[in-house]
Scaffold this active site. Structure first.
Site, PDB file in Angstrom:
ATOM      1  N   TYR A 153       0.841  -1.212   0.000  1.00 43.69           N
ATOM      2  CA  TYR A 153       0.000   0.000   0.000  1.00 43.69           C
ATOM      3  C   TYR A 153       0.877   1.263   0.000  1.00 43.69           C
ATOM      4  CZ  TYR A 153      -3.961   2.918   1.637  1.00 43.69           C
ATOM      5  OH  TYR A 153      -4.940   3.872   1.782  1.00 43.69           O
ATOM      6  N   ALA A 156       2.304   1.638  -3.457  1.00 42.10           N
ATOM      7  CA  ALA A 156       1.287   2.066  -4.430  1.00 42.10           C
ATOM      8  C   ALA A 156       1.002   3.555  -4.280  1.00 42.10           C
ATOM      9  CB  ALA A 156       0.001   1.257  -4.225  1.00 42.10           C
TER      10      ALA A 156
HETATM   11  P1  NAP Z   1     -13.740   2.003   1.238  1.00 40.58           P
HETATM   12  O1  NAP Z   1     -14.701   2.545   2.229  1.00 40.58           O
HETATM   13  O2  NAP Z   1     -13.187   0.634   1.410  1.00 40.58           O
HETATM   14  O3  NAP Z   1     -14.368   2.157  -0.231  1.00 40.58           O
HETATM   15  C1  NAP Z   1     -13.621   1.705  -1.320  1.00 40.58           C
HETATM   16  C2  NAP Z   1     -14.270   2.193  -2.588  1.00 40.58           C
HETATM   17  O4  NAP Z   1     -13.410   1.833  -3.707  1.00 40.58           O
HETATM   18  C3  NAP Z   1     -15.606   1.534  -2.857  1.00 40.58           C
HETATM   19  O5  NAP Z   1     -16.419   2.487  -3.524  1.00 40.58           O
HETATM   20  C4  NAP Z   1     -15.254   0.381  -3.792  1.00 40.58           C
HETATM   21  O6  NAP Z   1     -16.305  -0.024  -4.662  1.00 40.58           O
HETATM   22  C5  NAP Z   1     -14.148   1.027  -4.600  1.00 40.58           C
HETATM   23  N1  NAP Z   1     -13.236   0.064  -5.231  1.00 40.58           N
HETATM   24  C6  NAP Z   1     -12.446  -0.840  -4.641  1.00 40.58           C
HETATM   25  N2  NAP Z   1     -11.747  -1.528  -5.564  1.00 40.58           N
HETATM   26  C7  NAP Z   1     -12.130  -1.035  -6.773  1.00 40.58           C
HETATM   27  C8  NAP Z   1     -11.781  -1.327  -8.099  1.00 40.58           C
HETATM   28  N3  NAP Z   1     -10.890  -2.286  -8.390  1.00 40.58           N
HETATM   29  N4  NAP Z   1     -12.377  -0.628  -9.105  1.00 40.58           N
HETATM   30  C9  NAP Z   1     -13.278   0.341  -8.824  1.00 40.58           C
HETATM   31  N5  NAP Z   1     -13.647   0.671  -7.578  1.00 40.58           N
HETATM   32  C10 NAP Z   1     -13.073  -0.015  -6.564  1.00 40.58           C
HETATM   33  O7  NAP Z   1     -12.434   2.936   1.152  1.00 40.58           O
HETATM   34  P2  NAP Z   1     -12.176   4.435   1.663  1.00 40.58           P
HETATM   35  O8  NAP Z   1     -11.686   4.369   3.054  1.00 40.58           O
HETATM   36  O9  NAP Z   1     -13.312   5.301   1.315  1.00 40.58           O
HETATM   37  O10 NAP Z   1     -10.899   4.803   0.766  1.00 40.58           O
HETATM   38  C11 NAP Z   1     -10.983   5.580  -0.397  1.00 40.58           C
HETATM   39  C12 NAP Z   1      -9.566   5.960  -0.815  1.00 40.58           C
HETATM   40  O11 NAP Z   1      -8.918   6.665   0.253  1.00 40.58           O
HETATM   41  C13 NAP Z   1      -8.665   4.761  -1.121  1.00 40.58           C
HETATM   42  O12 NAP Z   1      -7.813   5.048  -2.194  1.00 40.58           O
HETATM   43  C14 NAP Z   1      -7.858   4.612   0.157  1.00 40.58           C
HETATM   44  O13 NAP Z   1      -6.633   3.977  -0.087  1.00 40.58           O
HETATM   45  C15 NAP Z   1      -7.683   6.055   0.548  1.00 40.58           C
HETATM   46  N6  NAP Z   1      -7.373   6.257   1.966  1.00 40.58           N
HETATM   47  C16 NAP Z   1      -8.259   5.867   2.936  1.00 40.58           C
HETATM   48  C17 NAP Z   1      -7.930   6.079   4.264  1.00 40.58           C
HETATM   49  C18 NAP Z   1      -8.844   5.686   5.383  1.00 40.58           C
HETATM   50  O14 NAP Z   1      -8.409   5.794   6.549  1.00 40.58           O
HETATM   51  N7  NAP Z   1     -10.062   5.254   5.130  1.00 40.58           N
HETATM   52  C19 NAP Z   1      -6.698   6.664   4.596  1.00 40.58           C
HETATM   53  C20 NAP Z   1      -5.840   7.059   3.584  1.00 40.58           C
HETATM   54  C21 NAP Z   1      -6.188   6.856   2.274  1.00 40.58           C
HETATM   55  P3  NAP Z   1     -17.422  -1.137  -4.210  1.00 40.58           P
HETATM   56  O15 NAP Z   1     -18.350  -0.428  -3.250  1.00 40.58           O
HETATM   57  O16 NAP Z   1     -18.102  -1.514  -5.488  1.00 40.58           O
HETATM   58  O17 NAP Z   1     -16.680  -2.249  -3.573  1.00 40.58           O
END
Ligand code: NAP
Length: 242
Positions: A153, A156
């Site tokens: 991660y 990436a």
């Molecule tokens: P999340 O709640 O797990 O939601 C993930 C989202 O990405 C969902 O809409 C999912 O779609 C979609 N997704 C996953 N794999 C995909 C693919 N191969 N193609 C298209 N869509 C895909 O994640 P989140 O916490 O909101 O994170 C969003 C972004 O913020 C990510 O890039 C994550 O790395 C980054 N981030 C998050 C945090 C944190 O603490 N949450 C911290 C730093 C960075 P489905 O609903 O269809 O599965």
């Protein structure tokens, strides 16, 4: 009507970004991978916010699928312009490198880093022709600081930070800005199984952030007022720096 494409817009941070884009008057293209019910909830919320949009299902890590679905949409909607692209879709599959399988390594790199390439490639040409565009990549504190258990991660997200800075310089003359937002711990499904109490104690603000707090920064980068900012990485982490 100008369009904003948000990858991974069905849940979490992506959904909050879709709503912010809707409030700013964009027609929102909500990408998701498999959770159609959640994607539909986002679309309903976009409509409730007074705008409109549609769902675009594709796996950002699958180049052929992105080309067919997103490339097809662009081909069939020549009167519409994707002015804002938010590369938000991402997953984590944590493990110490010692135990990490090549599948765990490749899955995470493929969705975050190749996903950035696959989606941006489809959208960039239209932005360059229109001489306007806003590309915002959701990266992570993990890609700046490096976090143990997340070599895949961290790699990436660090890769996307490098790509943000390089692309920003390639397209600056054409009115396209490329920036990144680096969240710390945000309350979403991705962090649901973490020990929030223990981890929040490490954060100077003593709490996890909300998806809406990340969406605010994305909306700023998307705004016309941010037109002279490019190649920047903005941390949204409650003070949890390196
Ligand atoms: P999340 O709640 O797990 O939601 C993930 C989202 O990405 C969902 O809409 C999912 O779609 C979609 N997704 C996953 N794999 C995909 C693919 N191969 N193609 C298209 N869509 C895909 O994640 P989140 O916490 O909101 O994170 C969003 C972004 O913020 C990510 O890039 C994550 O790395 C980054 N981030 C998050 C945090 C944190 O603490 N949450 C911290 C730093 C960075 P489905 O609903 O269809 O599965």
């Amino acid at each position: 009507m100008k369009c904003a494409l948000v990858t991974g817009g069905s849940r979490g941070i992506g959904r909050a970004i879709c709503l912010k884009m809707a409030a700013a008057g964009y027609y929102v293209l909500i990408n998701y991978k498999g959770n159609e019910a959640a994607a539909n909830e986002t679309l309903e919320a976009v409509r409730a916010a007074g705008s409109d949009g549609e769902l675009l299902q594709f796996n950002v890590g699958d180049e052929a699928e992105v080309q067919t679905v997103l490339g097809g949409w662009i081909e069939n909607n020549k009167d519409r312009q994707i002015a804002v692209l938010v590369n938000n879709a991402g997953i984590r599959e944590d493990s110490l490198l010692f135990w990490m399988t090549s599948t765990q390594w490749n899955n995470v790199l493929n969705i975050s880093l190749n996903g950035f390439y696959n989606v941006t490639k489809q959208v960039l040409n239209g932005m360059l022709l229109k001489r306007f565009g806003r590309i915002i990549n959701i990266v992570s504190l993990s890609g700046i600081k490096g976090l143990p258990g997340q070599t895949n991660y961290s790699a990436a997200k660090a890769g996307v930070i490098g790509a943000t800075k390089a692309l920003a310089q390639e397209v600056a003359k054409r009115g396209v800005t490329v920036n990144a937002v680096a969240p710390g711990f945000i309350k979403t499904d991705m962090t649901a199984e973490l020990n929030e109490k223990e981890l929040a104690a490490q954060v100077p603000m003593n709490r996890f952030g909300t998806p809406e707090e990340v969406a605010e920064a994305v909306a700023f980068f998307a705004s016309s007022g941010a037109g002279y900012i490019t190649g920047e990485v903005l941390s949204i982490n409650g003070g949890l720096h390196t």
